[in-house]
Design a protein around this motif. Structure first.
Motif, PDB file in Angstrom:
ATOM      1  N   ALA A  85       0.845  -1.209   0.000  1.00 36.39           N
ATOM      2  CA  ALA A  85       0.000   0.000   0.000  1.00 36.39           C
ATOM      3  C   ALA A  85       0.874   1.250   0.000  1.00 36.39           C
ATOM      4  CB  ALA A  85      -0.921  -0.013   1.214  1.00 36.39           C
ATOM      5  N   LEU A  86       1.955   1.231   0.764  1.00 39.55           N
ATOM      6  CA  LEU A  86       2.828   2.410   0.859  1.00 39.55           C
ATOM      7  C   LEU A  86       3.616   2.614  -0.431  1.00 39.55           C
ATOM      8  CD1 LEU A  86       4.158   2.048   4.516  1.00 39.55           C
ATOM      9  CD2 LEU A  86       2.144   3.271   3.692  1.00 39.55           C
ATOM     10  N   THR A 101      -1.431   7.167   5.956  1.00 36.59           N
ATOM     11  CA  THR A 101      -1.903   6.050   5.135  1.00 36.59           C
ATOM     12  C   THR A 101      -1.667   4.738   5.855  1.00 36.59           C
ATOM     13  OG1 THR A 101      -1.345   7.329   3.174  1.00 36.59           O
ATOM     14  CG2 THR A 101      -1.655   4.945   2.876  1.00 36.59           C
ATOM     15  N   ALA A 102      -0.492   4.606   6.481  1.00 41.25           N
ATOM     16  CA  ALA A 102      -0.168   3.353   7.184  1.00 41.25           C
ATOM     17  C   ALA A 102      -1.168   3.098   8.310  1.00 41.25           C
ATOM     18  CB  ALA A 102       1.247   3.426   7.744  1.00 41.25           C
ATOM     19  N   SER A 104      -4.227   4.086   8.456  1.00 51.66           N
ATOM     20  CA  SER A 104      -5.497   3.660   7.837  1.00 51.66           C
ATOM     21  C   SER A 104      -5.453   2.210   7.382  1.00 51.66           C
ATOM     22  CB  SER A 104      -5.805   4.543   6.621  1.00 51.66           C
ATOM     23  OG  SER A 104      -6.060   5.847   7.040  1.00 51.66           O
ATOM     24  N   VAL A 105      -4.356   1.829   6.718  1.00 53.24           N
ATOM     25  CA  VAL A 105      -4.242   0.457   6.209  1.00 53.24           C
ATOM     26  C   VAL A 105      -4.190  -0.530   7.376  1.00 53.24           C
ATOM     27  CG1 VAL A 105      -2.770  -1.153   4.940  1.00 53.24           C
ATOM     28  CG2 VAL A 105      -3.120   1.167   4.079  1.00 53.24           C
ATOM     29  N   LEU A 106      -3.415  -0.183   8.425  1.00 52.61           N
ATOM     30  CA  LEU A 106      -3.326  -1.071   9.595  1.00 52.61           C
ATOM     31  C   LEU A 106      -4.699  -1.224  10.247  1.00 52.61           C
ATOM     32  CD1 LEU A 106       0.077   0.196  11.048  1.00 52.61           C
ATOM     33  CD2 LEU A 106      -0.400  -2.140  10.209  1.00 52.61           C
ATOM     34  N   GLY A 107      -5.471  -0.154  10.269  1.00 49.98           N
ATOM     35  CA  GLY A 107      -6.820  -0.239  10.846  1.00 49.98           C
ATOM     36  C   GLY A 107      -7.722  -1.117  10.020  1.00 49.98           C
ATOM     37  N   VAL A 135       7.415   1.633   9.523  1.00 50.75           N
ATOM     38  CA  VAL A 135       6.853   2.454   8.450  1.00 50.75           C
ATOM     39  C   VAL A 135       7.712   3.705   8.255  1.00 50.75           C
ATOM     40  CG1 VAL A 135       4.869   3.905   7.798  1.00 50.75           C
ATOM     41  CG2 VAL A 135       4.488   1.636   8.819  1.00 50.75           C
ATOM     42  N   LEU A 136       8.050   4.366   9.368  1.00 52.87           N
ATOM     43  CA  LEU A 136       8.877   5.580   9.275  1.00 52.87           C
ATOM     44  C   LEU A 136      10.236   5.240   8.664  1.00 52.87           C
ATOM     45  CD1 LEU A 136       9.331   8.422  11.815  1.00 52.87           C
ATOM     46  CD2 LEU A 136      11.340   7.232  10.999  1.00 52.87           C
TER      47      LEU A 136
END
Ligand code: SDX
Length: 373
Positions: A85-86, A101-102, A104-107, A135-136
């Motif tokens: 996704a990223l 975004t991360a 949101s995707v993790l949720g 992610v960072l």
């Protein structure tokens, strides 16, 4: 609004709820997390311990810390589906957009997403706390054209984050300065991003939606984005001798100087002395005297010209620069730390919830009718 009610723009000075998470006392310039002065936590506690304190209300004993570290270390990996996704985001996008975004995707991928019981909420909070460093680091290294570094379960939270970003763990002094920033950034009562998280939670939306909103709010330069702006300014100034003239020109142009001022602290931000000490140590160890010179000159002139003191973002920016972070990573680092505070407030809001829905005073056109057709 009901007649006579005055508009309190920006909710300045308005008490909208109680909280037991932290207390900011402008009169004494103090900040405590669950009763502990942040200066003591920042110099003697690990990030994981402070996260536990914010979530559970107590510093962890050895067993609780071990359990938290085990659960956190087991969830550090960047899952392929999240990475995919990223990858869809252009490398030129804003680093806070990657983080947003991360979340949101993790949720969307978390089977507990719609469970609101405290156990599920705290498990999701820990999961975000554990997963966002990868992610960072992925984004930091992608911007540099470098491959990701796998998380190392043998390392603590702060060391692992540094290792994933730089491929090595720096000296203990650098790690301590970094950890100090993470503890100082972790929580600050009803700041804009935390309040955004509480507004979303108050509608009974889920924790990940609340944190997504908080990341969006923190991105702004009047809030978390200030630490990046501080570094851009220092790089533009270049030398201490030029700081005064630069600052006076900014003020003369009516521009805000990021890293200075605060809505609540009126005589200086309680966190600055601790962060400044860490900044000076890192600068001494890494040859950063130039930044210390610029820092001191800007603080001196700002006080002289506007009577305004630095906030936490001011010493944090050059510290991150000296630790080797690209400026684009500064606000994401703030966000990573603040996840613990945000999620502690989500849990608290849900425990004694009331929909947050203020009033407004109408100043538009008086009532009128649609012309006959
Ligand atoms: C964080 O709330 C939190 O707790 C946030 C935070 C946290 O931990 O969550 O502490 C983290 O966000 C710290 C703040 C980071 N932001 C910045 O560094 C951006 C620059 N700071 C300012 O924009 C300002 O200080 C605010 C937005 C933070 C607070 O401003 P207020 O309380 O709304 O006050 P104001 O904007 O009305 O300013 C009062 C006066 C104004 O002068 P006048 O227009 O009345 O003549 O002071 C001036 C402002 O122009 N002023 C500044 C200034 N800050 C205030 N002038 C120049 N540079 C500044 N930085």
């Amino acid at each position: 609004a009901p007649a006579g009610q005055e508009v309190r723009k920006g909710l300045a000075g308005v008490v909208v709820d109680t909280t037991a998470v932290s207390e900011v006392v402008p009169e004494t310039n103090s900040l405590t997390y669950r009763g502990y002065p942040v200066q003591e936590l920042a110099t003697s506690c690990r990030t994981e311990e402070v996260a536990h304190l914010l979530w559970h209300g107590e510093l962890p004993d050895a067993a609780a810390l071990a359990a938290l570290q085990e659960a956190e270390r087991a969830q550090r990996a960047l899952e392929p589906a999240v990475r995919a996704a990223l990858e869809a985001l252009p490398p030129s996008c804003h680093p806070m957009d990657v983080l947003r975004t991360a979340v949101s995707v993790l949720g969307a991928r978390d089977p507990r997403a719609e469970r609101h019981d405290p156990d599920a909420e705290l498990a999701k909070a820990l999961s975000l706390f554990a997963r966002l460093p990868a992610v960072l680091a992925w984004d930091v290294r992608r911007r540099r054209g470098q491959d990701p570094v796998e998380p190392d379960p043998a390392l603590g939270y702060a060391e692992n984050l540094l290792h994933m970003c730089f491929g090595e763990v720096p000296d203990a002094g650098s790690v301590r300065a970094f950890e100090t920033s993470l503890v100082l950034y972790a929580e600050h009562s009803f700041n804009a991003s935390t309040f955004a998280a509480r507004v979303v939670t108050s509608t009974l939306a889920d924790l990940h939606s609340a944190v997504t909103a908080a990341v969006g709010a923190l991105k702004g330069p009047l809030h978390g984005g200030a630490n990046e702006a501080v570094m851009h300014a220092m790089l533009e100034i270049g030398e201490p001798e030029r700081a005064g003239a630069w600052l006076r020109a900014e003020l003369a142009a009516g521009r805000r100087v990021m890293g200075f001022g605060h809505r609540v602290y009126r005589n200086g931000d309680s966190r600055v002395p601790t962060m400044e000490a860490a900044f000076r140590e890192v600068a001494a160890a890494r040859g950063g005297q130039r930044w210390v010179g610029i820092y001191e000159e800007l603080a001196r002139v700002m006080l002289e010209e506007k009577g305004i003191h630095p906030n936490l973002d001011f010493p944090a920016g050059p510290t991150y620069h000296l630790l080797g972070f690209d400026t684009a990573a500064f606000t994401p680092l703030f966000a990573l730390s603040r996840v613990a505070g945000w999620t502690a407030h989500v849990v608290e809001q849900r425990r004694s919830n009331a929909l947050i829905r203020p009033l407004s005073s109408y100043v538009g056109p008086p009532q009128r009718s649609v012309p006959a057709r």
